[in-house]
Every structure is written in structure tokens, then in C-alpha cells.
Design a protein around this motif. Structure first.
Motif, mmCIF file in Angstrom:
data_model
loop_
_atom_site.group_PDB
_atom_site.id
_atom_site.type_symbol
_atom_site.label_atom_id
_atom_site.label_comp_id
_atom_site.label_asym_id
_atom_site.label_seq_id
_atom_site.Cartn_x
_atom_site.Cartn_y
_atom_site.Cartn_z
ATOM 1 N N GLN B 126 0.710 -1.424 0.113
ATOM 2 C CA GLN B 126 0.085 0.345 -0.056
ATOM 3 C C GLN B 126 0.746 1.126 -0.092
ATOM 4 O OE1 GLN B 126 -3.511 -0.846 0.218
ATOM 5 N NE2 GLN B 126 -3.334 0.903 -1.317
ATOM 6 N N GLU B 129 2.365 2.718 -3.255
ATOM 7 C CA GLU B 129 1.188 3.253 -5.245
ATOM 8 C C GLU B 129 1.437 4.284 -5.066
ATOM 9 O OE1 GLU B 129 -2.873 3.363 -3.282
ATOM 10 O OE2 GLU B 129 -3.250 2.561 -5.279
ATOM 11 N N THR B 130 1.137 5.146 -4.553
ATOM 12 C CA THR B 130 1.487 6.802 -5.039
ATOM 13 C C THR B 130 2.579 6.839 -6.114
ATOM 14 O OG1 THR B 130 0.149 7.623 -3.372
ATOM 15 C CG2 THR B 130 1.214 9.010 -4.617
ATOM 16 N N MET B 131 3.716 6.366 -5.648
ATOM 17 C CA MET B 131 5.071 6.997 -6.167
ATOM 18 C C MET B 131 5.338 5.935 -7.128
ATOM 19 S SD MET B 131 7.599 9.186 -5.146
ATOM 20 C CE MET B 131 8.451 8.747 -5.711
ATOM 21 N N LEU B 133 3.354 4.703 -8.950
ATOM 22 C CA LEU B 133 1.755 5.317 -9.949
ATOM 23 C C LEU B 133 2.399 6.898 -10.851
ATOM 24 C CD1 LEU B 133 -1.844 4.909 -8.785
ATOM 25 C CD2 LEU B 133 -1.413 3.548 -10.646
#
Lengths: 485, 485
Positions: B126, B129-131, B133
Motif C-alpha cells: 500500500q 502505490e502513489t510513487m 503510479l
């Protein structure tokens, strides 16, 4: 501020290579001490809008303060075999020594007025071009877009959700900062909170719901962990048949017995107009009138306007990719153009002619005046004037259109404000950036004061940005000198 | 590589806040050791294209290697009063410990196939995720766009010129890297050369020309300083009446007497198709057949195609804002979705249902196979299969459409390649990124091998990305479980 230096990021070398070939040329040609004037301005508002919001000055200031070249940079440049050794030595000890004037962050601005004016030695002015443009273009783009989205929501809060789709790490980090200036209430990007104090918020992804045996169990664990800020994502399986009924059960079985309320539900797919109305009805029937409905899923100012027109029951919006990339028009087109040079203490205006008429520049060392209605405080017009002109607001002032010069307007009962403030003088910073919240408040107030006709999305009124007659004459003279028969 | 670490940039905190609320929730709920599987994939190619280029893996690897939280981060999180102290202590010692499989950079990829698959503890999967993407979305967006622009130019070199209009500093820096993977020959961004070895080039801005008494003098000083790489910007005043005649004089009076040649002229405004033809004629009449004509000014693959259709005499292109922001479609839409969890060693597939059918995910721990024509090496189809399936390429294999299952195709004389490679195993990096030039060459070769029908800009053939029958059955079963009547 924790993130307020670029540290070892080496942004000094983030410049177009031609800045270096030109600087080396000025150096070799004995022109390094020549004083020049550059203006940064843009030619049209994104999205056919009536105005834009300028942002990014605080980062420009950081950049100028930290601007120096290290041994690695010099060695890299030497390896190109294009630069004179004396120039490389000069770069090694380089420190920006010029003057910078700028319109403060958060100000509504219009095409063809100088947002930043640089007066500096030729090398200094050239070396900072790329970073000034990049910084102001990026943050103004996002502040402007965010402000549109915020206005479309008519008072409902907008959260910035776009990090994952942003164009690079800084796209997310400084994008969140700019979006906050434009009026969003917060961001999903944790670092923007840690670094700039943009409030970060977030609850759960679909993966949270999928991790558990059932949607109910997933909601239950969440509610038990976060009873004070429980917003549930209700579209993992089926909003109406599963998500909302489970959310209501959670409220009744878990939260209300603890004396807590269900704060919100979020819908991230499907027909949001329809689903939100249906959800509102079901929540109200369960006595959850205070439970907010949050919508997300590729929203922007146009879709939000449309949703509200349909009577969608949405209390706040999460806006991602279309805000953080300004998808509908992802380029803010500031340019940085030579406006004058000094020769023996005299300022000699310079012009760039073009076969695209709109690319002809305004010459000279200039100032921007904003004329406000004395009573209502609305801006009436901006006047770009030569730097030594003063607009006397004790008597009427006549503005005129640059092309259709017969279109005139006499402005009365106004006060005039010089929009640019000194930021660097002789290389020293003389300006302290307001706090981010102050910039945001100022932006809101200034936008509130604009005429509604300038603010509408479709065919807005073109706000007057006129030239003073002295500047107009100066420009016509120069165009005449360069007209080829 | 000089720029190959993120250093003190604190990108670990560049994550959506919900990653932290979820991670804290898994921690509190005794699920932190639970193994999960996530897929990263996109749903459609930008610009209605037939394929995309994946890029950014090298930066993903850097990020994972450097991922840790410092005291300031922990203190910030503590101040939110939302996170358990045990969780904060856990974060303090956090190190990614999972497995990552990925399709190598520069590979042509298609919608709905996992570009990256993560198998890790719930918290690990989790938090990244952001990095993941952000990195893959940004660089794939720009590599894909650059490749379109490069193909439109039909062999003529493309220079990336966009830093000043990029969305943040990394938009320029990693954008130049991605554009190089996509096939541009160089960049104007000096730092991208210093950091990644993307060749940086640049000559002069209009300001250089304006700085001198006359265009001729400006050109003369430049030619004297850079006799070996003299490209002159000829549109400051008037291309035909001033720019080209002055450029020819420089060649005759300055360069040729030194035994040098005028390398090029650049046109940055006006009717480029018309001007380039006229310039070519004038240059040829002056015996400057070898002087290249460079064009710039808001170009992209569509305008370049149009210019070449009109017979414009352009030898190379400088492409700025429309490449570096992928203006025509500035979002690459990778998502990161839970595909399975492990319970007592068993892999349990998970699905996300949606009322938008295209948002229903492919469940399970999966692999992507690419089937190539044995003789011509063209890719024929990709098959997404469960991880334990092997496609036996010694006998015919039947692919079928997921929705219109009667649409079948028997593939013969093919070889099958597993597209993903192991990148991290048990938290250790097991993959060494190829050099940037190797990635760029590989990309070119793989794109060359695609069918022309997949590569055309308008209505390209939809390349087959099918599910294996085992995966198809698994998916249908899960959809059945979640169908609400």
C-alpha cells in the motif's frame, strides 16, 4: 518551511542549454556587464478564460537565493568543449546580482502584462530564464485551473487528489501548493502537508474494501479505527445494493453506539448524479442528514457544473488528474522577452517583431498599473506603462485599445495601484513571501472582486489591458524601424 | 549516474494520505503480515493510439531502495493524532520487503496488462502505490508521446525543447529522460544531459539577436564564437527579407573564409511550410545545400505530419510544450489494483466490480505472455494468464475475445515470452537497469517490429490482449459472486 530549499537537487543546471551558449558569448564579447531588461508575460488565458492566477514566486525566490554552480557542473560544461575557461571560472563564483520585480502570488492577472520584470547583467538575466518560466508557468497553470474548479463547485469544498497522475514528483508537490492558492481545501498528497501545510486528508482505496471477507467487515474495521473521521468508499461492489446499506449499518451498529456520526460516503464511479440523489434519500431515511456525500472520478469544472445543474446531491468533490495536469489545457504559456538594454546609462527599448502579430512584444522598461473602482474596489482595467510614468488617480484617465485606437474609455473615480513589488534589488532579496494561507485568502478576495462577466467560463468579457500612450508611441516607432518593404 | 538518487528530497512522504490510514488500519487489525498482490495497468492508450511505451522503472527502483521515513516524517504523522504509536515505530524501521515484477522500460505495452505486479505485505504494497503510479504514469506518458512525434518526423531528428512549459522541475528532468527513451535525439535541458546523458543542445534565443545593433552583428558574434556549431535563429525580424540574407552573408563572410560551414537556420514563427521552402531555395542558390533548416513553434505529431505532407523543407524539429506535457492527452491512466490475497499459503483472487464495466479488474496473481511470429518476430497477441500457467509454444494456441467469446483465433508458428522480469525479490533488488541508450535502442527495435496497422495514428488496429481461459473462468466466477439482483 521544511521543503523550502532545493538542497542538493542541482536545479541551477535545470536550464536550456542556449542560456549557457549565449552567456558564454556575452562573456567572450565583453558584454557581461551590460544591463538588460526582460519581461515575463503570457499571451492568452488557458481554457478561453477571462483571467489567470499567478503563482510560484516563493519558489523563484528560493531558486535565485540558492543559485550557484558546483565543481561537477563546471566539469560537465568543460567536457562540452564549447565554453571559454574564463567563463567557467566566472560561473564558479556566480551569484545573481540583479533586480527582480514581480506581481505577488495569488493575484488575478491578464495576458500581455509583465508578471515579472528582471533588470540585470546580460548573463544573470539569461541564466535564470528557464527556471523562472518553468516555476511560474507550472504553478500559475495549476492555481488557475484549481480556481476554476473551486468556483464551479459554488462553495462546496474541493480536495486535490491528483498525485498519481501528475507529471513528475514536483507536479504533485508544487501542484498541491498551487491548487491550495487557487482555493482547494486540501490535498491527498501527504508531503504537501508536511512541507507546506496544505491540509492532507484521505480515507481508503478500493483495495481496503477488497482486503476483507465482506464490504461490511471492511467498513467495520475502518469505523472502529477511525470513529472520528469515518468516510466510507461505497462503490467497490454496488453503491445502492451494497455500499449504502452497509454504510448505514455501520453508522447504526458501530458509530452511533459510540456516540459518533458517519462523516461521509464517497462515490468514485457510475452515474454520480443519479447515485448521489439515491444515496442522499437513503441516508436521510436513516436519519443521516449530516453524512456528507463525496464524489470523485475524473471530475473538472465542466463536469462539476453539469452535476450541480442536474441537482446532484454532492457535498464535496475530490478532483484528481484533470486538476493536477490542467488536462483541458495543460500549458501555461509565459514567455521571457528582452524589453530593453542600457547603453551609457540610457534605457534603449527593444522589440521582437513577428509575422504572427500576437507575438510582437511590448518594448521598454515597464510597470503595470491596476485601476480600481474607488467605491466598489472592482478592478476596471490594467495599464502597462513605461517605468517612469505615474498614473495620477486624482483626475480622469483615458484608456484606449492598442489596435482599434478609436475605442476609448474615460476612467473616473478610481485609484491606481502598481502591481509589481520589488523582490530582489542588487541581488539581495527584499521581499518576504506571505504565508500560504495569506496568499490563498488574498487570491480569494481579489477573485471575488472581479466582475462576474470576467469570471464566467463561456465567452468571458475581455478585461482591458491597455498600453499607456507613451508606451504605445514607443512601440509604434520600433515597429516602424523594423518594417521591411 | 549523477542524479540517480533522490537524496534529501523526502519522496517517501509523496504518497496519498489514505495509504497511511489504510496501513495504520492493517497494522492495528493484525493484518500487517498478510501477503497481497497488486497489479498496475492502464485502461486505454492516450490519443486513441494502438500502443504505449512503458518507462520509469529505473526511478521506481531508486525509490524502493531509498524508501525510509525519518524523524521529521514520524513527528509530522504523530501530530495528526490518527496513527497508533506502534505503527509509527514500525514505520521508523520500515524497509520494503516484497517482490516486484515489471515489464522493462521501452517495451510497447497495451491496455489491461499488468505493467508491474507487486507481491508484498499489505502495508508494503500500500505504501508504495502513489510513487509507483506517479513515476510510471509520468514517464510512460512522455515516452509514448515522444515516440509518436518521432515517428511522425519519418527519420528527421526531434529535439526536446519543453523545460520552460513543463509541469514542475521533474516534469522537465524525467520528461527529457522519457522523451529520449521514446526516440528524441536530444534535449534543451542541460541537467538531463549532466544527470542522464541525454545529449543537450542549444544555440540562441531571440534575445541574443535583439541584444545587438543589428541582426547581422548578432549572427556575426555568434558565428565567431561557435564556428563549428553555428545554427542561427532567423525569425526575430523577418525571415525572408532579413534572417536568411543575413545568415547567407555570415556563411560567406565569416564561416567559409574560416573553412567552416553554416550548420543550420531555425524558424520559430510564421508559416513554416511556406518559409521553409523559400529558405531552402535561397540557401541552395547560395550553395548552402548542407545547411539544415530547423523548425520549432508549438509542434506535435499532427502538425509535423501536416508540414511534411505540404512538402515543407525541414531537416529537424524542436518540439517543446506539446511533447513535455503530452498536451493532446496529458494523463497516462495507470491504476494499481488489488488482485489477490494469500490466506494460509493459498492465493485468493480478488476483484473490483464497477457499474463502469471497463473498470472491472482482472483478478488473481498473473503473468503476461507476448506471442511473437516465429519468422518475422512481430508480436501477434498478448495473453494475460494466471501465474502458474505456461503457454506451450510448440503447439497452436487459441486466443479469444473476453466479451465476444465466439471471436477466436488460432495462433501457430509462434514463440511466447513472459514480459515481466523480477525486479525485487524479498525486498532485494535483483534487476540491473540497462543504460538509457540500451533502453532507447530496445524501444526502437520493439516498435519497429509492431504491425504498421497498430502504429497508425488514426483508427489503429486494436492489438489483442486476451485472457487465458483459466483466468477468464476465474474472473467470471468472481463477477457471479458479486452480482446483485
Amino acid at each position: 518551511m521544511y521543503y523550502n530549499n532545493f538542497g542538493d537537487r542541482k536545479l541551477p543546471m535545470l536550464m536550456d542549454f542556449y542560456e549557457l551558449t549565449m552567456a558564454n558569448g556575452y562573456f567572450a564579447n565583453g558584454m557581461k556587464e551590460d544591463i538588460v531588461y526582460f519581461d515575463m508575460f503570457f499571451r492568452k488565458n488557458p481554457d478561453g478564460a477571462g483571467f489567470s492566477i499567478v503563482a510560484g514566486l516563493e519558489q523563484v525566490i528560493q531558486y535565485i537565493k540558492e543559485l550557484k554552480f558546483n565543481d561537477h557542473d563546471i566539469e560537465y560544461l568543460r567536457s562540452k568543449n564549447m565554453f571559454k575557461e574564463e567563463f567557467l571560472q566566472y560561473l564558479k563564483n556566480f551569484k545573481f546580482s540583479g533586480d527582480i520585480y514581480a506581481i505577488p502570488e495569488g493575484t488575478p492577472v491578464f495576458p500581455n502584462e509583465p508578471l515579472i520584470t528582471v533588470r540585470a547583467k546580460s548573463i544573470d538575466a539569461q541564466l535564470i530564464e528557464t527556471m523562472l518560466l518553468l516555476t511560474i508557468n507550472h504553478q500559475s497553470l495549476i492555481a488557475t485551473k484549481a480556481n476554476r474548479v473551486v468556483r464551479a463547485a459554488k462553495g462546496r469544498p474541493i480536495m486535490e487528489f491528483g498525485a498519481r497522475r501528475s507529471q513528475g514528483y514536483d507536479g504533485a508537490i508544487y501542484g498541491a501548493r498551487a491548487a491550495y492558492i487557487g482555493g482547494v481545501v486540501g490535498t491527498a498528497t501527504t508531503l504537501a502537508d508536511e512541507a507546506f501545510g496544505v491540509p492532507a486528508l484521505g480515507t481508503m482505496a478500493h483495495s481496503w474494501v477488497q482486503m476483507y471477507e465482506s464490504e461490511y467487515e471492511a467498513f467495520k474495521v475502518y469505523a472502529e479505527n477511525y470513529p472520528d473521521s469515518c468516510t466510507l468508499l461505497i462503490d467497490t461492489y454496488n453503491v445502492i445494493k451494497s455500499g449504502i446499506p452497509n454504510a448505514i449499518r455501520i453508522s447504526k451498529e458501530i458509530l452511533e453506539p459510540m456516540g459518533k456520526r458517519l462523516k461521509g460516503v464517497r462515490i468514485d464511479s457510475g452515474d454520480i448524479a443519479y447515485l448521489s440523489k439515491k444515496c442522499r434519500k437513503m441516508l436521510n431515511e436513516a436519519n443521516l442528514h449530516d453524512c456528507a456525500i463525496v464524489a470523485s472520478n475524473s471530475l473538472d469544472e465542466f463536469i462539476i457544473t453539469d452535476l450541480l445543474d442536474q441537482g446532484a446531491k454532492i457535498d464535496s468533490f475530490g478532483v484528481g488528474e484533470r486538476l493536477i495536469t490542467a488536462k483541458s489545457e495543460p500549458v501555461f504559456g509565459c514567455v521571457y522577452k528582452l524589453a530593453a538594454i542600457e547603453k551609457n546609462g540610457e534605457i534603449i527599448p527593444k522589440i521582437k517583431i513577428s509575422e504572427n502579430e500576437e507575438k510582437i512584444t511590448n518594448p521598454g522598461y515597464k510597470k503595470v498599473w491596476r485601476l480600481y473602482d474607488k467605491k466598489a474596489d472592482n478592478p476596471i482595467a490594467d495599464v502597462v506603462a513605461l517605468h517612469n510614468e505615474v498614473i495620477d488617480d486624482t483626475k480622469p484617465y483615458t484608456i484606449f485599445d492598442e489596435i482599434h485606437v478609436w475605442k476609448k474609455k474615460k476612467v473616473t473615480r478610481f485609484y491606481a495601484k502598481n502591481l509589481q513589488v520589488p523582490v530582489f534589488i542588487g541581488g539581495e532579496c527584499v521581499y518576504e513571501s506571505p504565508s500560504l494561507n495569506e496568499i490563498r485568502d488574498y487570491c480569494k478576495k481579489e477573485v471575488d472582486n472581479l466582475w462576474n462577466e470576467v469570471k464566467r467560463f463561456t465567452n468571458p468579457h475581455t478585461y482591458y489591458v491597455d498600453l499607456s500612450s507613451d508606451l504605445w508611441i514607443c512601440k509604434q516607432d520600433l515597429i516602424g524601424q523594423y518594417s521591411f518593404k
